[in-house]
Design a protein around this motif. Structure first.
Motif, mmCIF file in Angstrom:
data_model
loop_
_atom_site.group_PDB
_atom_site.id
_atom_site.type_symbol
_atom_site.label_atom_id
_atom_site.label_comp_id
_atom_site.label_asym_id
_atom_site.label_seq_id
_atom_site.Cartn_x
_atom_site.Cartn_y
_atom_site.Cartn_z
ATOM 1 N N LEU A 93 75.207 39.996 -67.501
ATOM 2 C CA LEU A 93 75.934 41.065 -66.828
ATOM 3 C C LEU A 93 77.147 40.497 -66.096
ATOM 4 C CD1 LEU A 93 72.866 42.991 -65.352
ATOM 5 C CD2 LEU A 93 74.082 43.432 -67.484
ATOM 6 N N ASP A 94 78.140 41.313 -65.978
ATOM 7 C CA ASP A 94 79.337 40.921 -65.243
ATOM 8 C C ASP A 94 79.044 40.983 -63.755
ATOM 9 O OD1 ASP A 94 82.451 40.597 -65.368
ATOM 10 O OD2 ASP A 94 82.036 42.088 -63.822
ATOM 11 N N ARG A 95 79.314 39.878 -63.078
ATOM 12 C CA ARG A 95 78.876 39.807 -61.695
ATOM 13 C C ARG A 95 79.617 40.759 -60.766
ATOM 14 N NH1 ARG A 95 75.640 35.534 -59.494
ATOM 15 N NH2 ARG A 95 76.182 34.276 -61.292
ATOM 16 N N PRO A 96 80.925 40.794 -60.799
ATOM 17 C CA PRO A 96 81.593 41.754 -59.896
ATOM 18 C C PRO A 96 81.198 43.196 -60.165
ATOM 19 C CG PRO A 96 83.143 40.139 -60.720
ATOM 20 C CD PRO A 96 81.883 39.933 -61.498
ATOM 21 N N ASN A 97 81.049 43.553 -61.425
ATOM 22 C CA ASN A 97 80.682 44.928 -61.728
ATOM 23 C C ASN A 97 79.262 45.249 -61.274
ATOM 24 O OD1 ASN A 97 83.154 45.339 -62.859
ATOM 25 N ND2 ASN A 97 82.465 45.001 -64.962
ATOM 26 N N HIS A 111 70.280 56.622 -58.412
ATOM 27 C CA HIS A 111 71.206 57.653 -58.894
ATOM 28 C C HIS A 111 72.604 57.236 -58.542
ATOM 29 C CE1 HIS A 111 68.509 60.793 -60.352
ATOM 30 N NE2 HIS A 111 67.667 60.323 -59.461
ATOM 31 N N PRO A 112 73.435 57.000 -59.528
ATOM 32 C CA PRO A 112 73.082 57.058 -60.952
ATOM 33 C C PRO A 112 72.362 55.791 -61.393
ATOM 34 C CG PRO A 112 75.378 56.498 -60.676
ATOM 35 C CD PRO A 112 74.839 56.712 -59.308
ATOM 36 N N LEU A 163 75.945 48.060 -54.852
ATOM 37 C CA LEU A 163 76.342 48.462 -53.502
ATOM 38 C C LEU A 163 76.733 49.932 -53.442
ATOM 39 C CD1 LEU A 163 78.337 45.322 -52.328
ATOM 40 C CD2 LEU A 163 75.960 45.950 -51.869
ATOM 41 N N ALA A 164 77.139 50.483 -54.575
ATOM 42 C CA ALA A 164 77.537 51.891 -54.588
ATOM 43 C C ALA A 164 76.334 52.812 -54.752
ATOM 44 C CB ALA A 164 78.535 52.135 -55.722
ATOM 45 N N PHE A 192 69.670 51.464 -52.508
ATOM 46 C CA PHE A 192 69.164 50.390 -53.357
ATOM 47 C C PHE A 192 68.927 49.138 -52.522
ATOM 48 C CE2 PHE A 192 69.843 48.154 -57.736
ATOM 49 C CZ PHE A 192 68.538 47.728 -57.687
ATOM 50 N N VAL A 193 69.977 48.628 -51.943
ATOM 51 C CA VAL A 193 69.843 47.457 -51.064
ATOM 52 C C VAL A 193 70.605 47.731 -49.770
ATOM 53 C CG1 VAL A 193 69.658 45.854 -52.997
ATOM 54 C CG2 VAL A 193 71.884 46.306 -51.977
ATOM 55 N N GLU A 194 70.196 47.019 -48.720
ATOM 56 C CA GLU A 194 70.935 47.110 -47.467
ATOM 57 C C GLU A 194 71.156 45.697 -46.942
ATOM 58 O OE1 GLU A 194 67.058 48.239 -44.728
ATOM 59 O OE2 GLU A 194 68.461 49.796 -45.397
#
Lengths: 245, 245
Positions: free
Chosen positions: B187-191, B232-233, B197-198, B202-204
Motif C-alpha cells: 500500500l502507498d504509505r501517504p495515502n 465508513h467509508p 486519519l480521515a 478508527f484511530v486517535e
DNA sequence: CCTTTTATGGTCAGCACGACTATTAGTCAT
DNA sequence: ATGACTAATAGTCGTGCTGACCATAAAAGG
C-alpha cells in the motif's frame, strides 16, 4: 465404521448430551415489506409462541443439509436447490433451551417470490410475518432474527446478495426495492441505476428486448443476476455511520 | 433443572451422540509474516499431524466460553479477556471426524504481540507456523484456516479489526503492515495515512507527544484504537475484483 | 558528512458519487 | 382521444475521495 463409543483421545465429557438443531431465518419481500417465516410451536416449551422454523440435525446430515431439508418442509417448495442458504452463526448458550442442552446452527435463507402461506408438513402452522411485527419469539430467536437482518443488510453492500430476493429476471426497480426494504432507506433511482450498471458482473441485461408489464409507468428492461458474487466497489448504504460509541 | 432425558416435543433422534468442540484459528504477525498457532496431535486420529487448537465444549459452557478457555490454555497467556475472539462458522459434515460425530464451532482469534512459542497445558506442543507453510492439517482444518484468513481479510476492509493485531499503542506504519501482510499487497504509505486519519473513530493520536524508538528512520507518532468498530467509508483493498466467474 | 531509512506533508488529475432536472413510454380516468 | 399520473431512463454538475506522485523531516549508520 466405529460406533459412538468413546475412542481414546477423546475426553469422556464429550458425550454429554448435546442436541444439535438447524434454525432458519427465512426472509422474503411481500407487498414491499420484509417478511420472515415463523412457525407456531405446538409443544412445550414456548407452546403457542412463534419461533423460527428448524429442527434437529439427523446423524447422517450436515447442518446445511438439515437446514435445506427443513426449508423444503416448512415452505412446501419442491425445489429449494436454487435458493440462497447461508450459515449465520451458532448459538450455544447453556441455558438457551430450558429443557436440555441444545446447540443451534442458524441459517439465513432468502426467497424471491413468496410461496403462499402454505402449511408445513410437521410444523403446527407457518406464516409470513412482517419483520417489524415479529413479536417476542421463543428461545433466543429474537436475537437470531436480528442477527440475520444485520447480516443481510451488511452483505447487500459488498455482495450481489440482493438478487437472491429477486426472481430469475427482474427490473432494476425491483432490485432497488430490495435495498430500500432491507435497509429501510430511500435511494435515488438514477444514481442506483448508474451504480449497479457500472459494477461489473452484478447484473446483465436480458438480450431479447424483454420488458415487464403489469404495472403503471414506462416498461422496465429486464436483467439477470451476473456472475459476480462480490461487488467492487461496494454499494454503500447512506449515512449509517456516525455512531462512534 | 431437568436432566438430559428427552422431553415431549423433542424427537428422540436428537439424542444421537453429537460431540461439540470449539476450534481456534489464532492469527498473529511475527517478523512481518502472518502466523497461525498450531498444535501437534498426540492421539489418533491424525496422530502426529498438525491441527488447530481446540477442545470439547463442556456442559456448562457456551462455545465462546470454551474457545476463550482453550485460547488461554494453548497460548499460556494469563489475560485473554482483551483479545479479539470472533465466531467464524460451524463445521458439521458427518464424516469430518472418522471416529464419531463431532460438530465444531470455529473461532478466529487475533493476537497483537506473539507470546513466545510456549507450551500449552494439555496439548502435546504448540507452535507458531507461517500461514503459507501451514501444511496439510488434521480433519478439515485446512479449510477452517482458509476460511478464517478470508474472513479476516474481508473484515479489514470495513472494520477496525486491524487494530486487534496491534499493541495498545501503535504507529500507522505498523497498522499498514497488518493490511499488507494479511492482504499480501503493498500500500502507498501517504495515502494509507490520509485514509486512516480521515476515517472517524478508527484511530486517535496519543496526546503525550509519544514516539516510538527502536528502529531506523524518523520516529513515528503513536496512536490508539478508536471507538469505531465499522469503517465508513471502508478501506478497500486494491484490485481484488476481476474474477467474475 | 553523507547515505539510508522511515515518517510526514503536499500536489494534482481523474472519477465516483450525491443532488437534481429532463425526457420517454406506458396506464388510467374522464 | 386526451390529459394526469407513474415509473424508467438519460443527462448534468459540483464536491470530494482516490491513486499516483513528489518533497521534506528526523532519526541511525557508515
Amino acid at each position: 465404521m466405529p460406533g459412538p463409543t468413546v475412542p481414546e483421545g477423546y475426553d469422556k465429557h464429550a458425550h454429554e448430551p448435546f442436541a444439535v438443531t438447524a434454525d432458519l431465518a427465512v426472509l422474503t419481500i411481500r407487498d414491499g415489506v420484509l417478511h420472515v417465516l415463523l412457525v407456531e410451536r405446538g409443544q412445550e416449551p414456548y407452546k403457542g409462541h412463534w419461533a423460527l422454523p428448524g429442527g434437529f440435525v439427523q446423524p447422517d446430515e450436515s447442518a446445511e443439509t438439515a437446514a435445506r431439508r427443513e426449508l423444503a418442509e416448512e415452505t412446501g417448495l419442491s425445489d429449494v436447490s436454487g435458493l440462497h442458504l447461508e450459515q449465520l452463526r451458532t448459538y450455544s448458550e447453556p441455558d438457551r433451551d430450558p429443557r436440555m442442552r441444545v446447540v443451534t446452527v442458524a441459517f439465513t435463507a432468502l426467497l424471491p417470490h413468496p410461496p403462499e402461506p402454505h402449511g408445513g408438513s410437521d410444523a403446527a402452522q407457518a406464516r409470513w410475518v412482517p419483520y417489524d411485527k415479529a413479536g417476542p419469539l421463543a428461545f433466543d430467536h429474537d436475537r437470531i432474527l436480528a442477527d440475520a437482518h444485520d447480516r443481510v443488510g451488511g452483505k447487500l453492500e459488498y455482495s450481489s446478495l440482493a438478487t437472491a430476493f429477486c426472481p430469475p429476471e427482474f427490473t432494476l426497480g425491483e432490485l432497488q426495492h430490495v435495498y430500500e426494504v432491507v435497509w429501510g432507506t430511500v435511494l435515488d433511482r438514477p444514481n442506483f441505476r448508474r451504480k449497479v450498471l457500472a459494477t461489473p458482473g452484478f447484473v446483465e441485461p436480458v438480450p431479447g428486448a424483454a420488458r415487464l408489464t403489469g404495472g403503471r409507468g414506462k416498461p422496465a428492461a429486464l436483467y439477470r443476476a451476473g456472475t459476480a458474487t462480490t461487488l467492487h466497489p461496494p454499494l454503500l448504504r447512506p449515512i449509517p455511520e456516525g455512531r462512534p460509541a
